[in-house]
Design an enzyme around this catalytic site. Structure first.
Site, mmCIF file in Angstrom:
data_model
loop_
_atom_site.group_PDB
_atom_site.id
_atom_site.type_symbol
_atom_site.label_atom_id
_atom_site.label_comp_id
_atom_site.label_asym_id
_atom_site.label_seq_id
_atom_site.Cartn_x
_atom_site.Cartn_y
_atom_site.Cartn_z
ATOM 1 N N ARG A 150 38.978 52.583 32.946
ATOM 2 C CA ARG A 150 40.290 52.324 32.774
ATOM 3 C C ARG A 150 40.330 51.056 31.893
ATOM 4 O O ARG A 150 41.258 50.965 30.993
ATOM 5 C CB ARG A 150 40.840 51.549 34.217
ATOM 6 C CG ARG A 150 41.530 52.683 35.037
ATOM 7 C CD ARG A 150 40.894 53.950 35.209
ATOM 8 N NE ARG A 150 41.514 54.722 36.009
ATOM 9 C CZ ARG A 150 41.260 54.784 37.525
ATOM 10 N NH1 ARG A 150 40.366 53.991 37.983
ATOM 11 N NH2 ARG A 150 41.808 55.549 38.139
ATOM 12 N N ASP A 179 37.901 58.846 33.534
ATOM 13 C CA ASP A 179 38.870 59.043 34.357
ATOM 14 C C ASP A 179 40.112 59.479 33.503
ATOM 15 O O ASP A 179 40.117 59.833 32.456
ATOM 16 C CB ASP A 179 38.955 57.478 34.931
ATOM 17 C CG ASP A 179 39.810 57.710 36.384
ATOM 18 O OD1 ASP A 179 40.594 58.419 36.702
ATOM 19 O OD2 ASP A 179 39.017 57.177 37.405
ATOM 20 N N HIS A 250 41.272 63.253 38.035
ATOM 21 C CA HIS A 250 40.944 62.218 37.506
ATOM 22 C C HIS A 250 40.466 62.727 35.783
ATOM 23 O O HIS A 250 39.423 62.193 35.613
ATOM 24 C CB HIS A 250 39.926 61.494 38.102
ATOM 25 C CG HIS A 250 40.465 60.632 39.268
ATOM 26 N ND1 HIS A 250 41.234 59.569 39.144
ATOM 27 C CD2 HIS A 250 40.542 60.780 40.476
ATOM 28 C CE1 HIS A 250 41.925 58.960 40.089
ATOM 29 N NE2 HIS A 250 41.402 59.846 41.220
ATOM 30 N N GLU A 314 41.061 62.195 45.156
ATOM 31 C CA GLU A 314 42.418 62.291 44.454
ATOM 32 C C GLU A 314 42.628 63.547 43.665
ATOM 33 O O GLU A 314 43.114 63.356 42.479
ATOM 34 C CB GLU A 314 42.565 61.002 43.935
ATOM 35 C CG GLU A 314 42.417 59.929 44.901
ATOM 36 C CD GLU A 314 42.725 58.457 44.452
ATOM 37 O OE1 GLU A 314 43.171 57.466 44.997
ATOM 38 O OE2 GLU A 314 42.439 58.067 43.339
ATOM 39 N N TYR A 404 36.162 46.833 48.149
ATOM 40 C CA TYR A 404 36.973 46.895 46.772
ATOM 41 C C TYR A 404 37.234 45.527 46.295
ATOM 42 O O TYR A 404 38.074 44.810 46.634
ATOM 43 C CB TYR A 404 38.230 47.634 47.067
ATOM 44 C CG TYR A 404 38.080 49.276 46.888
ATOM 45 C CD1 TYR A 404 36.969 49.782 47.098
ATOM 46 C CD2 TYR A 404 39.042 49.942 46.444
ATOM 47 C CE1 TYR A 404 36.715 51.227 47.369
ATOM 48 C CE2 TYR A 404 39.123 51.409 46.480
ATOM 49 C CZ TYR A 404 37.699 51.796 46.654
ATOM 50 O OH TYR A 404 37.685 53.386 46.821
ATOM 51 N N ASP A 406 38.662 44.874 43.469
ATOM 52 C CA ASP A 406 39.800 44.755 42.658
ATOM 53 C C ASP A 406 40.955 44.269 43.612
ATOM 54 O O ASP A 406 42.188 43.975 42.904
ATOM 55 C CB ASP A 406 40.163 46.377 42.091
ATOM 56 C CG ASP A 406 40.168 47.304 42.828
ATOM 57 O OD1 ASP A 406 39.055 47.294 43.944
ATOM 58 O OD2 ASP A 406 41.012 48.352 42.816
ATOM 59 N N TRP A 455 37.412 48.753 40.510
ATOM 60 C CA TRP A 455 38.368 49.755 39.522
ATOM 61 C C TRP A 455 39.052 48.527 38.706
ATOM 62 O O TRP A 455 39.431 47.381 39.063
ATOM 63 C CB TRP A 455 39.456 50.411 40.513
ATOM 64 C CG TRP A 455 38.751 51.061 41.786
ATOM 65 C CD1 TRP A 455 38.609 50.867 42.960
ATOM 66 C CD2 TRP A 455 38.003 52.117 41.436
ATOM 67 N NE1 TRP A 455 37.930 51.732 43.568
ATOM 68 C CE2 TRP A 455 37.376 52.770 42.610
ATOM 69 C CE3 TRP A 455 37.845 53.095 40.322
ATOM 70 C CZ2 TRP A 455 36.920 53.878 42.739
ATOM 71 C CZ3 TRP A 455 37.123 54.298 40.494
ATOM 72 C CH2 TRP A 455 36.611 54.738 41.660
ATOM 73 N N THR A 456 39.396 48.890 37.562
ATOM 74 C CA THR A 456 39.773 47.912 36.688
ATOM 75 C C THR A 456 41.213 48.358 35.954
ATOM 76 O O THR A 456 41.336 47.832 34.867
ATOM 77 C CB THR A 456 38.759 47.718 35.260
ATOM 78 O OG1 THR A 456 38.633 49.383 34.851
ATOM 79 C CG2 THR A 456 37.342 47.329 35.936
ATOM 80 N N GLU A 457 42.120 48.814 36.765
ATOM 81 C CA GLU A 457 43.528 48.970 36.010
ATOM 82 C C GLU A 457 43.804 47.808 35.757
ATOM 83 O O GLU A 457 44.588 47.512 34.590
ATOM 84 C CB GLU A 457 44.293 49.468 37.105
ATOM 85 C CG GLU A 457 44.359 50.954 37.619
ATOM 86 C CD GLU A 457 43.433 51.240 38.645
ATOM 87 O OE1 GLU A 457 42.195 50.427 38.826
ATOM 88 O OE2 GLU A 457 43.445 52.282 39.312
#
Ligand code: ACM
Length: 510
Positions: A150, A179, A250, A314, A404, A406, A455-457
């Protein structure tokens, strides 16, 4: 120097530690006795101490600082060690060199704070307090996942990230390399994966579903040499780098590079600029399986990790249901419906890894949906850990409400933008026991340990990574290594340990 030094606040807490008065002084005359096979530990000790202390620490058969390998210490396992410090001598012993590497991180924490500095520290005496320590980890897997798909981070930062993991005796660095929004590992047989899949036009600025974009291109990729060097760098610190290549969902970045891998080869797709779950997934024709095997062969050449992560979560199945070719494949494979293609796909690719002596890992959404020989990371519900273990899987708990990073760590409105979701505070991380209370011994034995996820959104910089990671990772490391549940004891050690993070320049949450 004060006559009485406080008992050092070690994180993670050792299994047994007794401190005595007095100290051993490391100085220019200190030599290392290095057993055959222990050289990597001597090298690490010198590397870690040289910048601040300038000490040469030469090897000598009668050195008073001994690094001893004794296979008779079988009870220490792969990572345990014993440390005895007297005014005249230091004895660090282990059954395996990895145990010595763990002990060196303890020695680093026992030395004055200045030892952690990157620059020469004059006027500090390098005193190790007299102690007897026996230290064996409770959990085999104490991991940290960083999503560089991300938001790409340079390999220089990944080395720094590994340094701080190693200080906390974290033993797996899970590198999320691909991803929908980016593909970061070059594959010589498929150069467009990074040439096209490594860059996206812009990023959504709000959470999934919002319609604001930053209008700024994002991207980057590593070279094979950089990744191979990272693997060596981490190994020298006793950290295994486990790569993750997501499939069969993904994968939008891969489909942007090679549309023929999808379910509609005529459709041209961009590297995804949105967050959330993307409905474009891999096709299930033979060329796609061959592609995945080719990619993974190159991944295995670079990453010696026994575990290779295939993602797997997912994965919307509408494209398969709507595709005559996919429906035909499901029927030909004897599957009851196209949705079953996900498990079938992962099984085909997992078999390829197993044939090459590796172990496939996947994200489990229910605990029962992945092929039996997969090691699973349970993330949605803590109950899935037991479900998966009872089914015979080896399990790593990545329960989102406890691991998590994030998610915001407090409900303070001044926290930086975070993944929408629950607050995961320090206490929630510390409270998490990956082994379910009601697990029988057999199921409990299949729980390898736990792991933090970032997770780095919404995380673009190393400073933000460190703010979200520390001190929460200290809690996961403490609990995972020692199993100690006493919150007040952890808090009191952490209050002093944060001075070490500060000395290392870690931009932690206050
Ligand atoms: C996940 O959170 N996508 C495993």
């Amino acid at each position: 120097m004060p006559a009485h030094r406080p008992i050092p606040a070690l994180v993670p807490r050792p299994t047994e530690a007794a401190f005595r008065s007095g100290h051993f002084t490391l100085d220019r005359g200190t030599a290392l006795h290095v057993d055959s096979g222990a050289e990597p530990a001597a090298d690490l000790l010198r590397t870690l101490l040289a910048p601040a202390t300038g000490l040469p620490l030469p090897s000598s058969p009668d050195g008073r600082f001994a690094l001893v390998l004794d296979p008779g210490l079988g009870g220490y396992g792969e990572e345990g060690y014993g440390l005895t410090v007297n005014p005249q001598a230091v004895l660090l012993r282990a059954a395996h060199v990895t145990g010595l590497l763990r002990g060196i991180q303890t020695i680093r924490q026992l030395l004055p704070l200045e030892a952690l500095s990157e620059t020469p520290q004059r006027g500090t005496r390098w005193l190790l307090p007299c102690a007897d320590i026996t230290d064996v980890p409770r959990q085999r897997w104490r991991g940290a996942m960083l999503d560089v798909a991300r938001h790409f981070q340079p390999v220089s930062y990944l080395r720094r990230y590994v340094d701080v993991l190693a200080l906390h005796k974290i033993n797996v660095f899970h590198l999320h390399l691909t991803d929908d929004q980016g593909w970061r590992m070059p594959v010589s047989a498929c150069p467009k994966l990074t040439e096209i899949g490594g860059h996206r036009a812009e990023s959504q600025t709000g959470p999934a579903g919002s319609d604001a974009f930053d209008g700024t291109p994002h991207g980057g990729s590593y070279t094979r040499a950089e990744l191979a060097d990272l693997v060596r760098y981490a190994a020298a610190r006793g950290v295994t780098v486990m790569p993750e290549i997501e499939m069969p969902g993904h994968v939008r970045a891969a489909l942007a590079a090679y549309p023929g891998l999808g379910n509609d080869p005529e459709r041209s797709l961009d590297v995804w600029t949105r967050w959330g779950v993307c409905d474009t997934v891999l096709g299930v024709h033979d060329e796609v399986l061959d592609f995945c095997r080719t990619v993974l062969d190159e991944v295995m050449d670079v990453f010696p990790s026994p575990y290779i992560h295939l993602g797997g979560e997912e994965c919307p199945t509408a494209e398969w249901t709507n595709s005559a070719a996919a429906r035909g494949r499901a029927a030909a494979e004897g599957l009851p419906h196209p949705e079953a293609l996900r498990g079938w796909f992962l099984g085909q690719i997992g078999d390829h890894l197993v044939r090459r002596g590796r172990r496939p890992v996947g994200w489990a959404e229910t605990g029962i949906e992945l092929p039996p020989d997969f090691t699973v990371m349970t993330w949605r519900d803590s109950a899935h850990t037991l479900t998966a273990a009872r089914r015979g899987h080896s399990v790593i708990s990545a329960y989102h409400r406890a691991t998590y990073l994030d998610y915001a760590q407090s409900d303070d409105p001044h926290e930086p933008p975070a993944q929408p979701g629950p607050v995961v505070d320090l206490r929630a991380v510390h409270a998490h026991d990956p082994v379910p209370e009601d697990a029988d011994a057999e199921a409990a034995g299949r729980v390898l340990g736990t792991q933090a996820q970032l997770w780095t959104e919404f995380v673009t910089t190393p400073a933000h990574i460190e703010y979200l990671t520390y001190p929460r990772l200290c809690a996961l490391a403490d609990r995972g290594w020692s199993g100690a549940t006493d919150w007040a004891d952890f808090r009191s050690r952490l209050d002093r340990h944060t001075a070490r993070l500060d000395a290392l320049g870690v931009q932690r949450h206050p």
